[in-house]
Scaffold this motif. Structure first.
Motif, PDB file in Angstrom:
ATOM      1  N   GLY A 166       0.790  -1.159  -0.094  1.00  0.00           N
ATOM      2  CA  GLY A 166       0.051   0.015   0.063  1.00  0.00           C
ATOM      3  C   GLY A 166       0.750   1.363  -0.099  1.00  0.00           C
ATOM      4  N   HIS A 167       2.187   1.282  -0.068  1.00  0.00           N
ATOM      5  CA  HIS A 167       3.010   2.293  -0.020  1.00  0.00           C
ATOM      6  C   HIS A 167       2.844   3.108  -1.473  1.00  0.00           C
ATOM      7  CE1 HIS A 167       4.988  -0.083   3.100  1.00  0.00           C
ATOM      8  NE2 HIS A 167       4.667   0.939   3.655  1.00  0.00           N
ATOM      9  N   ILE A 168       2.546   4.283  -1.365  1.00  0.00           N
ATOM     10  CA  ILE A 168       2.609   5.031  -2.869  1.00  0.00           C
ATOM     11  C   ILE A 168       3.864   5.465  -3.340  1.00  0.00           C
ATOM     12  CG2 ILE A 168       1.220   6.859  -3.920  1.00  0.00           C
ATOM     13  CD1 ILE A 168      -0.930   6.469  -1.964  1.00  0.00           C
ATOM     14  N   TRP A 169       4.148   5.338  -4.482  1.00  0.00           N
ATOM     15  CA  TRP A 169       5.414   5.883  -5.074  1.00  0.00           C
ATOM     16  C   TRP A 169       4.943   6.681  -6.239  1.00  0.00           C
ATOM     17  CZ3 TRP A 169      10.602   4.835  -4.232  1.00  0.00           C
ATOM     18  CH2 TRP A 169      10.912   3.992  -3.642  1.00  0.00           C
ATOM     19  N   GLU A 170       5.618   7.798  -6.466  1.00  0.00           N
ATOM     20  CA  GLU A 170       5.619   8.722  -7.509  1.00  0.00           C
ATOM     21  C   GLU A 170       6.729   8.421  -8.358  1.00  0.00           C
ATOM     22  OE1 GLU A 170       5.301  13.154  -8.691  1.00  0.00           O
ATOM     23  OE2 GLU A 170       6.231  12.960  -6.892  1.00  0.00           O
ATOM     24  N   VAL A 171       6.658   8.196  -9.749  1.00  0.00           N
ATOM     25  CA  VAL A 171       7.766   8.046 -10.580  1.00  0.00           C
ATOM     26  C   VAL A 171       7.806   9.462 -11.441  1.00  0.00           C
ATOM     27  CG1 VAL A 171       8.966   6.526 -12.294  1.00  0.00           C
ATOM     28  CG2 VAL A 171       7.601   5.687 -10.140  1.00  0.00           C
ATOM     29  N   THR A 172       8.771   9.953 -11.541  1.00  0.00           N
ATOM     30  CA  THR A 172       8.572  11.488 -12.271  1.00  0.00           C
ATOM     31  C   THR A 172       9.973  11.509 -13.145  1.00  0.00           C
ATOM     32  OG1 THR A 172       7.803  13.581 -12.252  1.00  0.00           O
ATOM     33  CG2 THR A 172       9.271  12.780 -10.335  1.00  0.00           C
ATOM     34  N   PHE A 173       9.576  12.292 -14.046  1.00  0.00           N
ATOM     35  CA  PHE A 173      11.156  13.131 -14.423  1.00  0.00           C
ATOM     36  C   PHE A 173      10.767  14.660 -14.462  1.00  0.00           C
ATOM     37  CE2 PHE A 173      12.418  15.608 -18.449  1.00  0.00           C
ATOM     38  CZ  PHE A 173      13.911  15.551 -18.059  1.00  0.00           C
ATOM     39  N   ASN A 174      11.593  15.344 -13.753  1.00  0.00           N
ATOM     40  CA  ASN A 174      11.595  16.779 -13.508  1.00  0.00           C
ATOM     41  C   ASN A 174      12.615  17.353 -14.285  1.00  0.00           C
ATOM     42  OD1 ASN A 174      11.542  19.252 -12.576  1.00  0.00           O
ATOM     43  ND2 ASN A 174      11.148  18.592 -10.269  1.00  0.00           N
ATOM     44  N   PRO A 175      12.355  18.282 -15.402  1.00  0.00           N
ATOM     45  CA  PRO A 175      13.387  18.945 -16.144  1.00  0.00           C
ATOM     46  C   PRO A 175      14.011  19.990 -15.577  1.00  0.00           C
ATOM     47  CG  PRO A 175      11.231  19.395 -16.947  1.00  0.00           C
ATOM     48  CD  PRO A 175      11.045  18.157 -15.900  1.00  0.00           C
ATOM     49  N   PHE A 176      13.378  20.518 -14.640  1.00  0.00           N
ATOM     50  CA  PHE A 176      13.915  21.689 -13.671  1.00  0.00           C
ATOM     51  C   PHE A 176      14.886  21.198 -12.462  1.00  0.00           C
ATOM     52  CE2 PHE A 176       9.291  22.183 -15.380  1.00  0.00           C
ATOM     53  CZ  PHE A 176       9.828  23.388 -16.318  1.00  0.00           C
ATOM     54  N   ALA A 177      14.842  19.868 -12.121  1.00  0.00           N
ATOM     55  CA  ALA A 177      15.711  19.385 -11.210  1.00  0.00           C
ATOM     56  C   ALA A 177      16.402  18.199 -11.501  1.00  0.00           C
ATOM     57  CB  ALA A 177      15.059  19.423  -9.924  1.00  0.00           C
ATOM     58  N   PRO A 178      17.192  18.204 -12.590  1.00  0.00           N
ATOM     59  CA  PRO A 178      18.022  17.009 -13.084  1.00  0.00           C
ATOM     60  C   PRO A 178      18.863  16.390 -12.004  1.00  0.00           C
ATOM     61  CG  PRO A 178      19.236  19.019 -13.904  1.00  0.00           C
ATOM     62  CD  PRO A 178      17.809  19.612 -13.172  1.00  0.00           C
ATOM     63  N   LEU A 179      18.860  15.206 -11.997  1.00  0.00           N
ATOM     64  CA  LEU A 179      19.575  14.423 -11.045  1.00  0.00           C
ATOM     65  C   LEU A 179      21.026  14.640 -11.177  1.00  0.00           C
ATOM     66  CD1 LEU A 179      18.027  10.833 -11.341  1.00  0.00           C
ATOM     67  CD2 LEU A 179      17.818  12.506  -9.624  1.00  0.00           C
ATOM     68  N   ARG A 180      22.054  14.633 -10.357  1.00  0.00           N
ATOM     69  CA  ARG A 180      23.528  14.856 -10.269  1.00  0.00           C
ATOM     70  C   ARG A 180      23.881  13.582 -11.033  1.00  0.00           C
ATOM     71  NH1 ARG A 180      24.910  16.712  -4.275  1.00  0.00           N
ATOM     72  NH2 ARG A 180      25.307  14.211  -4.392  1.00  0.00           N
ATOM     73  N   ARG A 181      24.992  13.627 -11.440  1.00  0.00           N
ATOM     74  CA  ARG A 181      25.676  12.252 -12.235  1.00  0.00           C
ATOM     75  C   ARG A 181      25.580  11.039 -11.247  1.00  0.00           C
ATOM     76  NH1 ARG A 181      31.425  13.337 -14.464  1.00  0.00           N
ATOM     77  NH2 ARG A 181      29.993  15.125 -15.530  1.00  0.00           N
ATOM     78  N   ASP A 182      25.865  11.231  -9.972  1.00  0.00           N
ATOM     79  CA  ASP A 182      25.600   9.918  -9.086  1.00  0.00           C
ATOM     80  C   ASP A 182      24.257   9.525  -8.869  1.00  0.00           C
ATOM     81  OD1 ASP A 182      25.126  11.835  -7.303  1.00  0.00           O
ATOM     82  OD2 ASP A 182      26.555  11.689  -5.886  1.00  0.00           O
ATOM     83  N   GLY A 183      23.200  10.448  -9.156  1.00  0.00           N
ATOM     84  CA  GLY A 183      21.897  10.010  -9.053  1.00  0.00           C
ATOM     85  C   GLY A 183      21.175  10.810  -7.801  1.00  0.00           C
ATOM     86  N   ALA A 184      22.063  11.715  -7.300  1.00  0.00           N
ATOM     87  CA  ALA A 184      21.282  12.373  -6.049  1.00  0.00           C
ATOM     88  C   ALA A 184      20.370  13.379  -6.514  1.00  0.00           C
ATOM     89  CB  ALA A 184      22.459  13.009  -5.213  1.00  0.00           C
ATOM     90  N   PHE A 185      19.401  13.555  -5.916  1.00  0.00           N
ATOM     91  CA  PHE A 185      18.529  14.683  -6.422  1.00  0.00           C
ATOM     92  C   PHE A 185      18.419  15.868  -5.194  1.00  0.00           C
ATOM     93  CE2 PHE A 185      14.152  16.567  -5.486  1.00  0.00           C
ATOM     94  CZ  PHE A 185      13.666  16.663  -6.686  1.00  0.00           C
ATOM     95  N   CYS A 186      18.466  17.133  -5.904  1.00  0.00           N
ATOM     96  CA  CYS A 186      18.261  18.236  -4.955  1.00  0.00           C
ATOM     97  C   CYS A 186      17.211  19.127  -5.769  1.00  0.00           C
ATOM     98  CB  CYS A 186      19.451  19.118  -4.995  1.00  0.00           C
ATOM     99  SG  CYS A 186      20.707  18.063  -3.972  1.00  0.00           S
ATOM    100  N   TRP A 187      16.266  19.772  -4.984  1.00  0.00           N
ATOM    101  CA  TRP A 187      15.161  20.366  -5.418  1.00  0.00           C
ATOM    102  C   TRP A 187      15.620  21.472  -6.617  1.00  0.00           C
ATOM    103  CZ3 TRP A 187      10.266  19.286  -5.531  1.00  0.00           C
ATOM    104  CH2 TRP A 187       9.275  20.395  -5.896  1.00  0.00           C
ATOM    105  N   ASP A 188      16.889  22.117  -6.420  1.00  0.00           N
ATOM    106  CA  ASP A 188      17.186  22.931  -7.182  1.00  0.00           C
ATOM    107  C   ASP A 188      18.385  22.458  -8.190  1.00  0.00           C
ATOM    108  OD1 ASP A 188      19.329  22.992  -5.853  1.00  0.00           O
ATOM    109  OD2 ASP A 188      19.481  24.941  -4.983  1.00  0.00           O
ATOM    110  N   GLY A 189      18.545  21.236  -8.403  1.00  0.00           N
ATOM    111  CA  GLY A 189      19.241  20.615  -9.169  1.00  0.00           C
ATOM    112  C   GLY A 189      20.756  20.634  -9.041  1.00  0.00           C
ATOM    113  N   HIS A 190      21.089  20.991  -7.748  1.00  0.00           N
ATOM    114  CA  HIS A 190      22.542  21.263  -7.420  1.00  0.00           C
ATOM    115  C   HIS A 190      22.999  20.048  -6.570  1.00  0.00           C
ATOM    116  CE1 HIS A 190      21.663  25.396  -9.004  1.00  0.00           C
ATOM    117  NE2 HIS A 190      22.801  25.076  -9.668  1.00  0.00           N
TER     118      HIS A 190
END
Length: 141
Positions: A117-141
């Protein structure tokens, strides 16, 4: 699917009250659009979003989410990765709540519910690209 959680979104009754709580805990928020509050963590982000809006985005009744509702978000590098992860989840037995599609804020994504029952969102956010190592930051850094 790489093993990561990019964004944890807590569905809250009162965004301003929740914002005040996390600020009182010493957390610093980052710039985000009106209606969502975001705190960058170590390689991921925590978002606060109105529960009614989260239910609307998923296409479910708010009562389905109950108390303590949240989503775990997996941000992909592109739309094709979103489609692949959603297909893999469905094949593994997940319930697809919303097929991947363009979303109002300019990204692309969908939702699924895992076997417990856990809900996952799977998304592509062109405004916050993942870093090379896969880390996510809201502002893309």
């Amino acid at each position: 699917m790489e093993q990561r959680v990019s964004l944890i979104t807590l569905a809250v009754a009162d965004v301003e009250k929740a914002r005040g709580f996390y600020r009182a805990m010493g957390w610093d928020e980052v710039d985000s659009p009106d209606g969502i509050v975001v705190f960058d963590l170590l390689s991921q982000s925590l978002g606060l979003y109105p529960i009614a809006e989260l239910a609307k985005d998923m296409g479910v009744d708010q009562d389905v989410l109950g108390h303590g509702a949240m989503t775990l978000s997996y941000n992909g590098r592109n739309r094709a990765e979103v489609d692949a992860v959603m297909a893999a989840a469905a094949k593994a037995g997940a319930e697809v709540l919303k097929e991947p599609q363009e979303v109002f804020w300019g990204g692309y994504g969908g939702y699924f519910r895992d076997l417990d029952g856990h809900i996952w969102e799977v998304t592509f956010n062109p405004f916050a690209p993942l870093r090379r190592d896969g880390a996510f930051c809201w502002d893309g850094h």
